[in-house]
Design a protein around this motif. Sequence first.
Motif, PDB file in Angstrom:
ATOM      1  N   UNK A  84     -27.727 -26.555 -32.081  1.00  0.00           N
ATOM      2  CA  UNK A  84     -27.282 -26.093 -33.392  1.00  0.00           C
ATOM      3  C   UNK A  84     -25.804 -26.400 -33.573  1.00  0.00           C
ATOM      4  N   UNK A  85     -25.021 -26.072 -32.569  1.00  0.00           N
ATOM      5  CA  UNK A  85     -23.580 -26.303 -32.667  1.00  0.00           C
ATOM      6  C   UNK A  85     -23.296 -27.804 -32.821  1.00  0.00           C
ATOM      7  N   UNK A  86     -24.036 -28.644 -32.075  1.00  0.00           N
ATOM      8  CA  UNK A  86     -23.832 -30.084 -32.186  1.00  0.00           C
ATOM      9  C   UNK A  86     -24.145 -30.587 -33.587  1.00  0.00           C
ATOM     10  N   UNK A  87     -25.163 -29.972 -34.209  1.00  0.00           N
ATOM     11  CA  UNK A  87     -25.558 -30.413 -35.541  1.00  0.00           C
ATOM     12  C   UNK A  87     -24.648 -29.872 -36.630  1.00  0.00           C
ATOM     13  N   UNK A  88     -23.781 -28.944 -36.264  1.00  0.00           N
ATOM     14  CA  UNK A  88     -22.882 -28.386 -37.277  1.00  0.00           C
ATOM     15  C   UNK A  88     -23.371 -27.070 -37.873  1.00  0.00           C
ATOM     16  N   UNK A  89     -24.261 -26.391 -37.129  1.00  0.00           N
ATOM     17  CA  UNK A  89     -24.699 -25.063 -37.570  1.00  0.00           C
ATOM     18  C   UNK A  89     -23.935 -24.038 -36.743  1.00  0.00           C
ATOM     19  N   UNK A  90     -23.194 -23.178 -37.400  1.00  0.00           N
ATOM     20  CA  UNK A  90     -22.414 -22.177 -36.671  1.00  0.00           C
ATOM     21  C   UNK A  90     -22.783 -20.781 -37.118  1.00  0.00           C
ATOM     22  N   UNK A  91     -22.685 -19.865 -36.173  1.00  0.00           N
ATOM     23  CA  UNK A  91     -23.128 -18.492 -36.420  1.00  0.00           C
ATOM     24  C   UNK A  91     -22.006 -17.534 -36.042  1.00  0.00           C
ATOM     25  N   UNK A  92     -21.584 -16.718 -36.972  1.00  0.00           N
ATOM     26  CA  UNK A  92     -20.595 -15.687 -36.673  1.00  0.00           C
ATOM     27  C   UNK A  92     -21.354 -14.364 -36.621  1.00  0.00           C
ATOM     28  N   UNK A  93     -21.491 -13.803 -35.416  1.00  0.00           N
ATOM     29  CA  UNK A  93     -22.427 -12.692 -35.240  1.00  0.00           C
ATOM     30  C   UNK A  93     -21.959 -11.381 -35.868  1.00  0.00           C
ATOM     31  N   UNK A  94     -22.942 -10.491 -35.903  1.00  0.00           N
ATOM     32  CA  UNK A  94     -22.793  -9.192 -36.538  1.00  0.00           C
ATOM     33  C   UNK A  94     -21.799  -8.304 -35.804  1.00  0.00           C
ATOM     34  N   UNK A  95     -21.904  -8.315 -34.479  1.00  0.00           N
ATOM     35  CA  UNK A  95     -21.127  -7.368 -33.705  1.00  0.00           C
ATOM     36  C   UNK A  95     -19.945  -8.077 -33.053  1.00  0.00           C
ATOM     37  N   UNK A  96     -18.789  -7.943 -33.693  1.00  0.00           N
ATOM     38  CA  UNK A  96     -17.585  -8.594 -33.182  1.00  0.00           C
ATOM     39  C   UNK A  96     -17.330  -8.253 -31.734  1.00  0.00           C
ATOM     40  N   UNK A  97     -17.434  -6.955 -31.418  1.00  0.00           N
ATOM     41  CA  UNK A  97     -17.044  -6.488 -30.092  1.00  0.00           C
ATOM     42  C   UNK A  97     -17.861  -7.107 -28.978  1.00  0.00           C
ATOM     43  N   UNK A  98     -19.201  -7.072 -29.118  1.00  0.00           N
ATOM     44  CA  UNK A  98     -20.012  -7.484 -27.983  1.00  0.00           C
ATOM     45  C   UNK A  98     -20.523  -8.911 -28.073  1.00  0.00           C
ATOM     46  N   UNK A  99     -20.693  -9.447 -29.296  1.00  0.00           N
ATOM     47  CA  UNK A  99     -21.277 -10.780 -29.392  1.00  0.00           C
ATOM     48  C   UNK A  99     -20.257 -11.862 -29.722  1.00  0.00           C
ATOM     49  N   UNK A 100     -19.140 -11.459 -30.288  1.00  0.00           N
ATOM     50  CA  UNK A 100     -18.235 -12.469 -30.796  1.00  0.00           C
ATOM     51  C   UNK A 100     -17.013 -12.727 -29.944  1.00  0.00           C
ATOM     52  N   UNK A 101     -16.278 -11.663 -29.632  1.00  0.00           N
ATOM     53  CA  UNK A 101     -15.000 -11.833 -28.963  1.00  0.00           C
ATOM     54  C   UNK A 101     -15.105 -12.040 -27.472  1.00  0.00           C
ATOM     55  N   UNK A 102     -14.122 -12.758 -26.934  1.00  0.00           N
ATOM     56  CA  UNK A 102     -13.861 -12.687 -25.508  1.00  0.00           C
ATOM     57  C   UNK A 102     -12.772 -11.633 -25.398  1.00  0.00           C
ATOM     58  N   UNK A 103     -13.182 -10.376 -25.205  1.00  0.00           N
ATOM     59  CA  UNK A 103     -12.283  -9.276 -25.536  1.00  0.00           C
ATOM     60  C   UNK A 103     -11.093  -9.156 -24.602  1.00  0.00           C
ATOM     61  N   UNK A 104     -11.176  -9.695 -23.387  1.00  0.00           N
ATOM     62  CA  UNK A 104     -10.027  -9.506 -22.510  1.00  0.00           C
ATOM     63  C   UNK A 104      -9.070 -10.698 -22.587  1.00  0.00           C
TER      64      UNK A 104
END
Lengths: 322, 501
Positions: free
Chosen positions: B329-349
């Motif tokens: 998906x990423x190679x084809x240009x499909x990107x997903x910004x997930x619902x939960x910033x804290x656990x699915x999105x950020x590299x929190x540290x």
Amino acid sequence: MFKSYVPKPGRREYFTILLVGVEIIFFSLFADNFLTASNLTQIIQNSAELAIICIGMTLVIIAGGIDLSVGSILGVVAVIVGNAILLGLNPILIVFIAILSGLVLGFVNGAIVAWLRIPAIIVTLATMNIGKALVFMLLGGAWLTGLPPVFNGLTTYKILGLPVVFYIVLFMYAVFYYIFTYRPFGRHVYAVGTNPESAKLAGINHKMIQIATHSILGGLVGIAAVMYIARMGSVEMTVGHDLPLQVIAAVIIGGTAITGGRGSLVGTLAGVFFITIMKNGIVIMGIPSLWENSIIGTLILLSLTFDIVMQKRVEKKKLMTV
Amino acid sequence: METEELLGLSNITKTFGGVTALEDVSLSVKKGEVLSVVGENGAGKSTLMKIIAGVIQPNKGELLINGERVAFHSAKDAAGKGISIVYQEPNLFSEQTVLENMYMGEEIKSKLGNIAWERMYKEASAALKMVDLSPDILNRHMEELSIGTQQLILIAKGIYKKSQLLILDEPTSILSQAESEKLFELIDQVKAKGVSILYISHRIPEILRISDDIVVLRDGKVTEYLDPKTASEGKIISAMSGREINLNIYRPRNYADKEPLIKVSHLGNKKLFQNISFHVKPGEILGVYGLIGSGRSEVARTIFGELPIEEGQIEFERNHLQHHQMNDAVKKGIYYVPEDRGTQGNFSSHSVKWNLSAVFLPLLSHRFGILNKSKERQVVQENIKKYSIKTHSQESLITSLSGGSQQKVLLTRWLVHQPKLLILDEPTRGIDMRTKTEIHELVLSLAEKGVSVILISSELPEVMRLSDNILVMHKGEKTGLLSRDEMTEEKILRLALGLAS
């Protein structure tokens, strides 16, 4: 006593018991002198210290923790006990001192884990190494030998052909089976390990549980230290260095989930026998003992893989029922 | 008929960061009544329930129980006053037995302090009988049971605890029709015993059926009381939806004559969603609206390759996607910004720089894959400036930023790649008004550059402001696809609630 509604070990534990059976059959066939009365008594005697410590490790791991410092606690307490014997203290007082000092060392681990919120694996890795240095320092670079045989009766005195330590182990497992099954504390240990958030909402004090499980483990290591002295009659420099590996292996092979929340004493006892019989069998078959730790390591991996496969199956089943 | 008040709330206000969740809420629950609380997603219902259950504490206002002022510091305090709550997401110990789950933390003990398993078993059997469950399941582990059964067990527990007030947060969202019927009978029974019930649900017919009174929450305020005997479905919906929506931000774009970038036909996945079809053209913004559990995020995660395509097909740039995986998906240009910033999105540290550049490191590398650090710094600085991300420096920890700025980091990092399809899942949840507007502006400008956007949101105003078309889902099914001219708040809500329009 065995009503269906009382929590009991799962199928995983019976698997370990089966494994022990297979192991006994294997060594009986391939190792001469394995299936003799004296060797079997030897196995029971050698398993005593591991068995006692594993009770505490089961509690700690079920609550979601781990303790790598058990060997160091054993070392420190053994040095204390050895010196107390040399001072000629009353044996009952010595046992009391052993339990108390173990308890205090365990409490320190638990308190750091609970109050400073540092993962147990890091805390106990640190205290393990501090403990090793402490033992070296206290021993002054030499074995503690020439101890009067105050506690030797524990291994030499036999009732119905079995050493006293066997009955101590039996008694401790009965006591802790009761605590695991009939005391709210025992169930709360499981609750904290399964789901700390839900446990909090259910009004369970998870910090208290962490401190208590580590302290109990420490106290049990104290008892094991007395047994160690009784068996060895001395304290060696490398006392307890292989212990964490063996204890954790026995508990994991016994079916306790490394992620917490699941496990039982029945499984742990089976795990203890599995490890002890294997060590014994390796020696009898004349396999170099340097293979011992690598075999135990392999068994840990196999056991964890097995658990993950089982867990995946449960999850799949769950997905079907949603 | 005047009956005694059990619970009174006066002027409760609760804010999270800068966002006001509840403002000056006052209400009253009488003994033995069922009070339903209705409102759109984000109206503040769950916050209200958590305050009553002692889980969170209000900033202002007071709670009265039987006319007496109380202050709850924990869920246990509230439980001590006879308040029990059954959460929407069952809160349980999956590896313990059902019996243990029902009594965890409040075991029945013998004189010696031992757990009285037999007494607990008998009592629990009686409790389960009320919800038509066999006592045999008491010995089973919670994880072996379906989520509906788990929910029923927790409801049985709440009722049996002899509570004064039982809070049910969307109990029927995971119950089958038969299980729901059972629950309604039970509610009538406990009501007759003088127990009060606070009931949250999105299902209007059941609210009309079981409530004695209905209170409407909108944007954290109580706006209306409705009498279920006289109120109609339509009246409740218009009371829920009666807010002003400023649609001015929308700018029409010219995409209509283009070929669709992505065509989804009859997409399905077991019980998560079925038969979903739609297409998105380059430069089009497709809003997806539905309640929690409608399957909207699952559809998005399937397009992104996180969930397998089980039924139906996805066509992207005229190619069928097969064995579709996230990295494809990423190679084809499909990107997903997930619902939960804290656990699915950020590299929190990690730092802002680390988080921003993580997804475009290959673009910044020398030959042999060695990272060009000065180029990384430069690109990150450009992004921070271009999208006005508020951060002390690029080395600041991502978690030190406000929620809105964190979201901007997550969003803008994909833009370096020039995405073709951007899937945004709840892009502005818990974000202050100004940053929200900035993000909306950003989404619109992306669409103007020809990027296709799938916008999933629980906030109706947001979906309506930005979308060219809105796909409405209910319980895993597509209930409508509305164009800009057709969409009204009431229409969308009706479709999302599964009512005939």
